[in-house]
Design a protein around this motif. Structure first.
Motif, PDB file in Angstrom:
ATOM      1  N   GLY B  98     -27.259 -28.030  28.448  1.00  0.00           N
ATOM      2  CA  GLY B  98     -28.034 -29.270  28.451  1.00  0.00           C
ATOM      3  C   GLY B  98     -28.847 -29.428  29.723  1.00  0.00           C
ATOM      4  O   GLY B  98     -29.595 -30.372  29.861  1.00  0.00           O
ATOM      5  N   PHE B 107     -35.222 -25.130  21.768  1.00  0.00           N
ATOM      6  CA  PHE B 107     -34.285 -26.249  21.885  1.00  0.00           C
ATOM      7  C   PHE B 107     -34.569 -27.128  23.103  1.00  0.00           C
ATOM      8  O   PHE B 107     -33.962 -28.174  23.251  1.00  0.00           O
ATOM      9  N   SER B 110     -35.727 -30.728  22.319  1.00  0.00           N
ATOM     10  CA  SER B 110     -34.714 -31.479  21.561  1.00  0.00           C
ATOM     11  C   SER B 110     -33.575 -31.889  22.471  1.00  0.00           C
ATOM     12  O   SER B 110     -33.183 -33.055  22.521  1.00  0.00           O
ATOM     13  N   ARG B 111     -33.039 -30.911  23.200  1.00  0.00           N
ATOM     14  CA  ARG B 111     -31.863 -31.210  24.020  1.00  0.00           C
ATOM     15  C   ARG B 111     -32.221 -32.176  25.144  1.00  0.00           C
ATOM     16  O   ARG B 111     -31.502 -33.150  25.394  1.00  0.00           O
ATOM     17  N   LEU B 114     -33.005 -35.652  23.302  1.00  0.00           N
ATOM     18  CA  LEU B 114     -31.863 -36.300  22.639  1.00  0.00           C
ATOM     19  C   LEU B 114     -30.811 -36.712  23.665  1.00  0.00           C
ATOM     20  O   LEU B 114     -30.163 -37.743  23.527  1.00  0.00           O
ATOM     21  N   ASP B 115     -30.634 -35.866  24.687  1.00  0.00           N
ATOM     22  CA  ASP B 115     -29.526 -36.078  25.626  1.00  0.00           C
ATOM     23  C   ASP B 115     -29.994 -36.627  26.964  1.00  0.00           C
ATOM     24  O   ASP B 115     -29.284 -36.544  27.965  1.00  0.00           O
ATOM     25  N   ASN B 218     -38.802 -27.069  16.172  1.00  0.00           N
ATOM     26  CA  ASN B 218     -37.526 -26.887  15.466  1.00  0.00           C
ATOM     27  C   ASN B 218     -37.651 -25.991  14.224  1.00  0.00           C
ATOM     28  O   ASN B 218     -36.645 -25.477  13.751  1.00  0.00           O
ATOM     29  N   ALA B 221     -36.483 -22.900  15.734  1.00  0.00           N
ATOM     30  CA  ALA B 221     -35.024 -22.880  15.929  1.00  0.00           C
ATOM     31  C   ALA B 221     -34.316 -22.662  14.587  1.00  0.00           C
ATOM     32  O   ALA B 221     -33.388 -21.850  14.481  1.00  0.00           O
TER      33      ALA B 221
END
Lengths: 490, 490
Positions: B98, B107, B110-111, B114-115, B218, B221
């Motif tokens: 992360g 990714f 996204s990571r 999202l995080d 994505n 991915a």
């Protein structure tokens, strides 16, 4: 597989008349395409080559190719050969239809139960009726969710899933001897989707996976979708047969073993401590990973041994969901695993679902689990189910069924049919009366449960179920054949 | 791939000193394991065999195997050889973390998005902030769902998904020239999960898939998780380069083409009728299937050409969801396809998610789409976004960015950085200031977009974004290297 079978058969009949030789070749190719041994864009064997290998004349192969081309299954490209046309079917999933005629395959119960008419009775289904679930608490949780912060209402949430729910689950697991942090938990859309992610992480097509025989039918469907070979470990009332498990592990070097250890589906067996230790020892010796699906664990009067807890998540992953205890409509499940695996599973989940358990669903489940009502709901549910298992068990025995074991919890009873009766025939016949049953072979990788049936005691209050069973059992059912509605029994 | 590369490299340096020869062998094996060319349980080559093929001495291989064993990556079984230990990593998904240090891979955005910390700004993310979404209508829909019938609250629902929602979608599609019944629609948990099901139905590992270059990261991915090869079709403001598309189709015989035709992500391009017809003609000539992801279609001022509508779902599947227009928290998407494909996709969905779109989520989406408020919400959203695209575009141009095209709708702007600037370096540096950007190469299968950036105009009201961009652009950033927080720019 199908293709191989067809080829063998082709070799056998190549002395037959021209017409049937052509059929033979047509069926051989059709079989290979159905089995995806040949897929869209693949070139078919040369006419002379195939003729030689099947022992037929080139003209027979030409005629067969022309017939397949007429069906649109293959097409010739001048100068470059004959190719399979775009007709990709999923393999090895069986061809499917929602109708009663569909094969008694791992999808039979799911499709019949999920897509049953509103009026149907579903003693074969794997969930509780709404009136057994905490609908008032769900309504309260929805009204509370309507007051949630804006991000919970609209965002994807973290790739790990709701932290409050993961913290709550970690506390629950600690109470069962599995001491992990929230980073060892990934929220998913369901237990099945969790298992799917684990299979994507750990399996490759052609791997071998051990399951229980019998096992939850959808394990078979999921593993088929992953194109892996499956070997079945015979079940005993104390869990899988540990000696056979060890033999199969040595024989097949499987990568994975997938099981329910708490109230096994469909048998209701509970894992004994001795068996649990032998399974873990064999898994360690043969470097297998274990997935323990604990979807029924809250139905136990007191917890049975847990592979995940004994192993401390070294080689065991725990999956579960709230579909059986709270709601299958709020899609939320989890994976508990080593944080390094969770890390890789998070990426896989982003790639394949972007974000599986939405913040709203997680908030609703968190509310349902944290309000004191959950414990009361489960206590009442266990008492009610225990009574229902007794009553339904007695009534099934009166019809001549034999309980395989007396489960310590849950809603499933695994029963053998009276002498000579065939579960698939009974299930097909009951379907004509609007009763969805779960014939044993859908659970059995070895197809060795043709005389067994799984009953959901919470779905059997409708008298139609009992009359369908009585009339289905009265005559020795013609094995495998659906009885015609209007014709008198033979 | 990785393994091959390592082997080649090994051959090159086999004249080096003993120590580095051992490293070479260690790296060769490590690479093959990382690339899953060798997986848990596989036997390593014999010592003599590998020594010969790498041109090193057997003792070098022995030392390398011992080092790998010490790392627990392999283990020797007396008498039977050296085997890869249980260390299955998902392939070809890149190893993930992360943290900011993780590679700029599909990714990355996204990571990071999202995080991200609650306080972070996310001009790189692909969704709208809560205050741009109809939160009041969502609250009303939740309160209404709290009054739903018991089955909606607790059941799995049909394997097709909610019939009322499928009927509503079918009516919408008819308005866009795609005339299908509800049986041609399958509800899923998201657009991504819908695409995943389609890939499972139609693809095998090793197949080739065409995507746009650049494309939604994505897609890359997801296709990597399916272990397929990807070829990129260069984008033009009128859609994919049809000439290149046709060449690539002939060259790679791809099974599938995955695209967004309505407001392309990330470029904002719109498909022209001429290009649409050429793409469909080439797809038909080369027997390709097309997946059209229409997640942004409701953002268009008026509908652009639709491949699915032009083709009538013969070889095109349409997928979408409500995550961009209503809520990403209510997980619900759909696939529209030929009923025979939908039938197979239903089984695949049961096998891998049991039931993807729960009745509750579907009821909430149905309520949000059918109440008159949806049209008003989208009208207001389009006006607000059109203003934001103008304002943000001007401000980006003032910083030296160049718009690749002027999108006719949506919230993305695809921009080239000022001369000499590197998007990955800028993104890494901005992350230190709590600003998540979307560097171009995460979208580019050819890694040809290192000087491009995708901006979400709805996520750029925070002045920190602009100061991070200004300070990140001021010096020519050291390409690829994250700038250290405290060291002055070179």
């Amino acid at each position: 597989m199908a293709s191989a079978a067809h080829t063998v058969w082709a070799r056998k009949v190549d002395k037959k008349a021209m017409g049937s030789r052509t059929n033979t070749v047509v069926e051989a190719i059709r079989g290979r395409i159905a089995a995806r041994a040949l897929v869209a864009g693949d070139r078919l064997p040369s006419i002379r080559g195939l003729a030689a290998s099947l022992g037929v004349s080139p003209s027979t192969v030409v005629e067969a190719y022309e017939r397949l081309a007429a069906e649109g299954l293959v097409r010739a490209r001048p100068g470059s050969g004959v190719f399979v046309a775009r007709t990709a079917a999923p393999l090895p999933l069986p061809a499917s239809s929602g109708h009663a005629e569909r094969a008694i395959d791992p999808f039979w119960v799911s499709r019949q139960a999920l897509d049953a008419d509103p009026g149907a009775s579903k003693p074969g289904c794997g969930w509780l009726p709404p009136e057994w679930l905490p609908t008032d608490a769900i309504r309260r949780a929805l009204r509370k969710a309507a007051r949630a912060d804006e991000a919970t209402l609209t965002d994807y949430g973290s790739s790990h899933g709701s932290l409050p729910l993961r913290r709550l689950l970690a506390r629950q697991f600690a109470g069962e001897g599995l001491d992990i942090g929230p980073d060892a938990i990934l929220l998913t859309a369901s237990g099945t989707q969790g298992l799917d992610l684990v299979c994507r992480l750990l399996l490759r097509p052609g791997d071998t996976v051990l399951v229980d025989d019998p096992c939850y039918f959808n394990f078979r469907a999921l593993l088929a979708a992953h194109r892996v070979a499956v070997a079945g470990v015979p079940m005993t009332p104390a869990g899988p047969d540990a000696a056979r498990f060890t033999e199969l592990a040595a024989q097949h070097r499987p990568r994975l073993y997938v099981t329910n250890s708490a109230i096994h589906n469909p048998t209701g067996a509970s894992l004994s401590p001795a068996v649990a230790h032998r399974i873990l020892a064999a898994a360690s010796q043969h470097e297998m990973t274990i997935v323990e699906d604990e979807i029924f664990s809250d139905f136990e009067p007191e917890p049975s041994p847990r592979l995940a807890a004994l192993d401390g998540l070294e080689r065991v992953l725990r999956i579960g969901s709230f579909s059986k205890t709270l709601s299958a409509s709020v899609r939320c499940g989890f994976i508990a695993a080593r944080p390094d695996w969770i890390e890789a599973l998070r990426d896989l989940q982003i790639a394949t679902s972007f974000s599986a358990a939405g913040p709203l669903g997680a908030a609703i489940v968190h509310e349902l689990l944290s309000e004191g009502g959950y414990r009361r709901h489960m206590d009442a549910l266990r008492r009610r189910l225990s009574q229902a298992r007794r009553d339904v068990g007695e009534r099934l025995e009166a019809l001549g069924f034999t309980l395989w074991t007396v489960p310590r919890g849950g809603f499933n009873l695994w029963c053998e049919l009276p002498e000579g009766r065939d579960a698939a025939a009974l299930a097909r016949r009951a379907l004509e009366d609007g009763v969805v049953l779960a014939p044993g072979d859908v659970f059995s990788p070895s197809h060795g449960a043709g005389t067994f049936m799984r009953f959901n005691v919470a779905q059997m209050s409708d008298e139609r179920v009992w009359s369908a069973l009585a009339s289905g059992l009265a005559p020795p059912a013609a094995s495998g054949q659906p009885a015609a509605r209007c014709s008198p029994p033979p």
